[in-house]
Design a protein around this motif. Structure first.
Motif, PDB file in Angstrom:
ATOM      1  N   LEU A  17       0.829  -1.208   0.000  1.00 52.80           N
ATOM      2  CA  LEU A  17       0.000   0.000   0.000  1.00 52.80           C
ATOM      3  C   LEU A  17       0.862   1.257   0.000  1.00 52.80           C
ATOM      4  O   LEU A  17       0.610   2.206  -0.750  1.00 52.80           O
ATOM      5  N   LEU A  18       1.907   1.259   0.833  1.00 48.57           N
ATOM      6  CA  LEU A  18       2.815   2.411   0.868  1.00 48.57           C
ATOM      7  C   LEU A  18       3.570   2.547  -0.451  1.00 48.57           C
ATOM      8  O   LEU A  18       3.791   3.671  -0.934  1.00 48.57           O
ATOM      9  N   GLY A  19       3.981   1.413  -1.031  1.00 46.21           N
ATOM     10  CA  GLY A  19       4.657   1.476  -2.326  1.00 46.21           C
ATOM     11  C   GLY A  19       3.774   2.082  -3.392  1.00 46.21           C
ATOM     12  O   GLY A  19       4.214   2.919  -4.189  1.00 46.21           O
ATOM     13  N   LEU A  20       2.505   1.675  -3.417  1.00 45.94           N
ATOM     14  CA  LEU A  20       1.569   2.237  -4.389  1.00 45.94           C
ATOM     15  C   LEU A  20       1.333   3.717  -4.135  1.00 45.94           C
ATOM     16  O   LEU A  20       1.282   4.527  -5.074  1.00 45.94           O
ATOM     17  N   LEU A  21       1.208   4.091  -2.853  1.00 43.27           N
ATOM     18  CA  LEU A  21       0.930   5.485  -2.501  1.00 43.27           C
ATOM     19  C   LEU A  21       2.061   6.410  -2.945  1.00 43.27           C
ATOM     20  O   LEU A  21       1.815   7.493  -3.499  1.00 43.27           O
ATOM     21  N   TYR A  22       3.300   5.982  -2.722  1.00 48.11           N
ATOM     22  CA  TYR A  22       4.433   6.844  -3.057  1.00 48.11           C
ATOM     23  C   TYR A  22       4.864   6.713  -4.511  1.00 48.11           C
ATOM     24  O   TYR A  22       5.669   7.521  -4.986  1.00 48.11           O
ATOM     25  N   THR A  23       4.354   5.708  -5.202  1.00 45.46           N
ATOM     26  CA  THR A  23       4.637   5.589  -6.633  1.00 45.46           C
ATOM     27  C   THR A  23       3.678   6.424  -7.464  1.00 45.46           C
ATOM     28  O   THR A  23       4.046   6.938  -8.530  1.00 45.46           O
ATOM     29  N   LEU A  24       2.452   6.599  -6.981  1.00 47.18           N
ATOM     30  CA  LEU A  24       1.420   7.304  -7.742  1.00 47.18           C
ATOM     31  C   LEU A  24       1.844   8.682  -8.254  1.00 47.18           C
ATOM     32  O   LEU A  24       1.580   9.015  -9.417  1.00 47.18           O
ATOM     33  N   PRO A  25       2.490   9.543  -7.434  1.00 52.13           N
ATOM     34  CA  PRO A  25       2.822  10.890  -7.937  1.00 52.13           C
ATOM     35  C   PRO A  25       3.672  10.895  -9.197  1.00 52.13           C
ATOM     36  O   PRO A  25       3.630  11.872  -9.960  1.00 52.13           O
ATOM     37  N   ASN A  26       4.409   9.823  -9.463  1.00 55.57           N
ATOM     38  CA  ASN A  26       5.270   9.800 -10.641  1.00 55.57           C
ATOM     39  C   ASN A  26       4.487   9.638 -11.940  1.00 55.57           C
ATOM     40  O   ASN A  26       5.024   9.878 -13.015  1.00 55.57           O
ATOM     41  N   PHE A  27       3.213   9.233 -11.841  1.00 57.48           N
ATOM     42  CA  PHE A  27       2.415   9.022 -13.040  1.00 57.48           C
ATOM     43  C   PHE A  27       1.641  10.273 -13.459  1.00 57.48           C
ATOM     44  O   PHE A  27       1.028  10.283 -14.523  1.00 57.48           O
ATOM     45  N   TYR A  28       1.644  11.309 -12.639  1.00 63.02           N
ATOM     46  CA  TYR A  28       0.892  12.519 -12.970  1.00 63.02           C
ATOM     47  C   TYR A  28       1.694  13.487 -13.834  1.00 63.02           C
ATOM     48  O   TYR A  28       1.133  14.418 -14.410  1.00 63.02           O
ATOM     49  N   GLY A  29       2.997  13.305 -13.897  1.00 63.09           N
ATOM     50  CA  GLY A  29       3.814  14.158 -14.758  1.00 63.09           C
ATOM     51  C   GLY A  29       4.051  15.540 -14.163  1.00 63.09           C
ATOM     52  O   GLY A  29       3.754  15.811 -12.986  1.00 63.09           O
ATOM     53  N   GLU A  30       4.598  16.421 -14.993  1.00 66.55           N
ATOM     54  CA  GLU A  30       4.928  17.784 -14.575  1.00 66.55           C
ATOM     55  C   GLU A  30       4.374  18.780 -15.591  1.00 66.55           C
ATOM     56  O   GLU A  30       4.141  18.438 -16.755  1.00 66.55           O
ATOM     57  N   SER A 483      10.969   7.445  -4.525  1.00 74.21           N
ATOM     58  CA  SER A 483      10.161   8.653  -4.343  1.00 74.21           C
ATOM     59  C   SER A 483      10.146   9.085  -2.887  1.00 74.21           C
ATOM     60  O   SER A 483      10.211  10.283  -2.582  1.00 74.21           O
ATOM     61  N   LEU A 484      10.057   8.123  -1.973  1.00 75.85           N
ATOM     62  CA  LEU A 484      10.056   8.452  -0.550  1.00 75.85           C
ATOM     63  C   LEU A 484      11.360   9.098  -0.132  1.00 75.85           C
ATOM     64  O   LEU A 484      11.377  10.047   0.672  1.00 75.85           O
ATOM     65  N   MET A 485      12.473   8.619  -0.686  1.00 73.32           N
ATOM     66  CA  MET A 485      13.785   9.190  -0.368  1.00 73.32           C
ATOM     67  C   MET A 485      14.055  10.473  -1.132  1.00 73.32           C
ATOM     68  O   MET A 485      15.073  11.122  -0.890  1.00 73.32           O
ATOM     69  N   GLN A 486      13.147  10.836  -2.044  1.00 72.40           N
ATOM     70  CA  GLN A 486      13.340  12.009  -2.900  1.00 72.40           C
ATOM     71  C   GLN A 486      14.680  11.921  -3.628  1.00 72.40           C
ATOM     72  O   GLN A 486      15.445  12.903  -3.697  1.00 72.40           O
ATOM     73  N   ALA A 487      14.965  10.742  -4.141  1.00 73.98           N
ATOM     74  CA  ALA A 487      16.201  10.522  -4.896  1.00 73.98           C
ATOM     75  C   ALA A 487      16.075  11.147  -6.283  1.00 73.98           C
ATOM     76  O   ALA A 487      14.977  11.395  -6.780  1.00 73.98           O
ATOM     77  N   THR A 488      17.209  11.396  -6.891  1.00 72.56           N
ATOM     78  CA  THR A 488      17.245  11.945  -8.242  1.00 72.56           C
ATOM     79  C   THR A 488      17.445  10.809  -9.235  1.00 72.56           C
ATOM     80  O   THR A 488      18.443  10.088  -9.176  1.00 72.56           O
TER      81      THR A 488
END
Length: 696
Positions: A17-30, A483-488
């Motif tokens: 659940l946490l993996g899905l939650l923190y992965t979701l923002p990457n699919f919305y784009g910029e 995403s949780l670590m805010q890695a580049t």
């Protein structure tokens, strides 16, 4: 046997659940955006400025997708880059030179995800676009700057100790101090040895002049070089972070090079302006002797400058600089005795001595503390000196907010560069190229995943489906963790993602093959599943630890893209071990663990050989009959052998018994008949032992 406790299933559910939650923002784009930040600390970003920006854009009929005030800057979101560029040109002309207007990219994540702290991964320069600089640190300039500072300190020391000298010159990385007599030179040498340990001192006599030569020691020069590079990196990072550039990359490259990457910034000129931003401190005396009104009418006295005190009041300040920010060792925000925001400054030894002497000689007079930023001076405060101030602690307060106190402290800590820097390489990566790299990296990972999943499902059937689902969970957890670590994430990082897909399935292959081996050995389905996971664990752990060691070495000794690859690789190893061993076993236990009677394991074709006869080293295989092999130790004491021919005769219709050597007998039989053969051999062994004991 093959069952999980409730808490184990809860761990799997929560992690996914946490993996899905923190992965979701990457699919919305910029979306393209503009970031408006004040150039000077005294110019703030507030709701009035936000309203001004909004009105300016509405009057020009430029549609916005949102405008927010965040972390001291205003961010305006647009639908496309055309509107972004038009708005940038419009706001630059409307707001003037008081603000930095930079192009940027903002995530499109919903607000509820942002409130939960779920943010997309930062993208590197090769994926997002931006500007790249390679800067070279002028180490000759650093040494020259150090010699200038040392020469001032040496003059002050000799003056305080009343040691006479005729001159001090800077010659080729060394200082030459001239004296009239040997006695003065000896005193100066003793004093410099005790106070300036960084110098190697030597003497020289030239035309009735006695010289003392102070040269910086070689080891000190190396230390100064490393210190100058690291201080410059800190200064650059503070400047860039102050303007809110998302995840800049500022790192050392070689002995005297620094790489600066600003993702999302497309304007090279603005990027240079960001790197050039700094602030320093100057302490001067206030000129209370001349007429301020005459100065306001344009008649400024010689040796005096007219400045604005914080709050708008004019003030006359003498040009002579008594103390500079180079003497600052630390600056922290805080509060004064009246609980008003202030900046607490620590000075080095020479700065403390200068400030103590300054306050002792000017009690009752006003002292102005100026903040110099972008070649513009502002009087932060001009207090009256009440008493001598020692100890090297200085406090700046007066008409500033807590945010301004924090910003002043940050800029003073950043200060000026420790050594000059020259831009030797610069390039701009466009957002379209970055988008193409993202698409290629995503497709390579997707196609690789599909190819692996199809092969595994075809080869291992139902257990292949479970392995493919675990592999998908592995990617989900890996992206969520990044995403949780805010890695580049960089292009090499995406390559590591694709590599993780191929590496992660290895653990599932080891487990599935181990289960097949147990089934060949005649184990029951439930026992085969249990033993397969238990016995494959050690192999999986060993293989992944060796790869993890290599990844850690890449991270420790690599730089730039290599580090990005190593981070994703190491995290991928951890998530693959978790999903292959813990998650996939949880799914198997959930599907098959509660079945009391499990006839077979849907893990593909299990090829089991049947030893019906052994003729000239050839084995006949009967795949239609499921058999098992058991090796029984029948080694007799001393050199005696057991005759197992009758055992073979008794069960010849059900099994094949052959003596391998003196130590063991291998029995191949259909499942269910092996135990009969084992009992026969054990009985024969026991009889032989009893007979031998009677003979003895």
């Amino acid at each position: 046997m093959n069952r999980y406790a409730l808490w184990q299933y809860l761990i799997i559910a929560v992690s996914l659940l946490l993996g899905l939650l923190y992965t979701l923002p990457n699919f919305y784009g910029e979306s393209p955006a503009i970031q408006i930040s004040p150039i000077r600390i005294s110019t703030s970003s507030d709701t009035a400025l936000l309203q001004r920006v909004e009105d300016t854009l509405k009057q020009a009929n430029l549609e916005m997708n949102g405008i927010i005030l965040e972390e001291g800057s205003i961010k305006v979101r647009f639908a496309d880059t055309d509107l972004q560029m038009k708005a940038k040109d419009l706001l630059e002309s409307a707001l003037g030179n008081e603000y930095i207007i930079a192009l940027n990219l903002l995530p499109n994540s919903p607000q509820w995800l942002t409130n939960l702290g779920a943010l997309p991964m930062y993208l590197g320069l090769d994926l997002r676009g931006g500007v790249h600089f390679m800067l070279a640190v002028d180490m000759e300039g650093a040494i020259e700057k150090s010699l200038d500072r040392y020469s001032i300190d040496i003059r002050s020391t000799l003056r305080e100790k009343r040691i006479s000298y005729t001159g001090l010159e800077k010659q080729a990385k060394k200082l030459v101090i001239k004296f009239r007599d040997v006695e003065s030179r000896s005193k100066a040498e003793a004093e410099l040895k005790s106070n300036f340990a960084d110098f190697a001192l030597s003497t020289e006599d030239v035309e009735n002049r006695y010289h003392l030569i102070a040269a910086i020691k070689p080891e000190v020069q190396i230390r100064m070089q490393d210190s100058a590079v690291m201080q410059n990196i800190t200064t650059l990072r503070n400047r860039v972070n102050e303007l809110g550039v998302a995840e800049p990359i500022i790192q050392k490259a070689g002995a005297d090079r620094v790489i600066v990457q600003l993702p999302g910034v497309q304007d090279t000129a603005k990027a240079k302006d960001i790197l050039g931003r700094t602030a320093t401190l100057e302490v001067r005396m206030v000129d209370d002797e001349h007429d301020l009104d005459a100065a306001l009418r344009g008649r400024v006295p010689v040796g005096t400058e007219l400045h604005q005190e914080r709050g708008g009041s004019p003030i006359l300040v003498k040009k002579q600089v008594l103390l500079t920010g180079e003497r600052i060792t630390d600056a922290q925000p805080g509060f004064d005795k009246d609980n008003q925001p202030a900046v607490h400054i620590s000075l080095d030894n020479n700065g403390s001595r200068i400030f103590k002497q300054l306050t002792r000689e000017n009690v009752g007079r006003r002292m102005a503390i100026l903040l110099i930023e972008k070649n513009t001076a502002e009087v932060v405060t001009a207090p009256v000196i009440r008493e001598e101030i020692g100890g090297g602690r200085v406090q700046i307060s007066g008409r500033m907010t807590s945010l301004e106190a924090r910003d002043v402290a940050l800029l003073l800590r950043a200060g000026a560069l420790a050594a000059p820097m020259d831009i030797i390489e610069e390039r701009t990566v466009g957002p379209s190229l970055g988008a193409d790299n993202i698409a290629r990296g995503f497709n390579s990972t997707l196609y690789g995943f599909l190819a692996v999943a199809i092969f595994i499902i075809a080869y291992y059937t139902a257990f292949g489906v479970i392995s493919s689902i675990a592999l998908g969970f592995n990617l989900l957890l890996l992206v969520g963790l990044l995403s949780l670590m805010q890695a580049t994430l960089t292009l090499p990082g995406m390559a590591a993602l694709a590599l993780t897909v191929g590496m992660a399935i290895d653990a599932n292959v080891l487990i599935n093959e181990r289960i097949r081996d147990e089934l060949r050995a005649g184990a029951s389905p439930q026992l085969a599943i249990h033993a397969g996971y238990e016995r494959a664990f050690g192999t999986i752990l060993d293989s992944n630890i060796t790869t993890l060691i290599a990844g850690i070495a890449l991270f420790a000794f690599g730089s730039g893209p290599v580090k990005g690859f190593a981070v994703v690789l190491c995290l991928g190893i951890l998530t693959s071990v978790f999903t292959a061993i813990f998650v996939s076993r949880g799914m198997v236990n959930f599907m098959y663990g509660n079945l009391r009677k499990l006839d077979n394991v849907p893990i593909g074709v299990v090829w089991i050989p049947k030893h019906d006869s052994l003729v000239n080293g050839e084995i006949d295989l009967f795949p239609e009959n499921e058999v098992t092999e058991t090796t029984i130790s029948t080694k007799p004491k001393r050199s005696e052998q057991i005759d197992v021919s009758d055992v073979k005769t008794d069960i010849v219709s059900q099994a094949s018994v052959m003596v391998q050597d003196e130590s063991s007998t291998k029995i191949s039989a259909k499942v269910g008949t092996t135990s009969k053969a084992i009992d026969k051999v054990k009985s024969k062994r026991k009889s032989a032992d009893v007979k031998k004991n009677r003979q003895q």
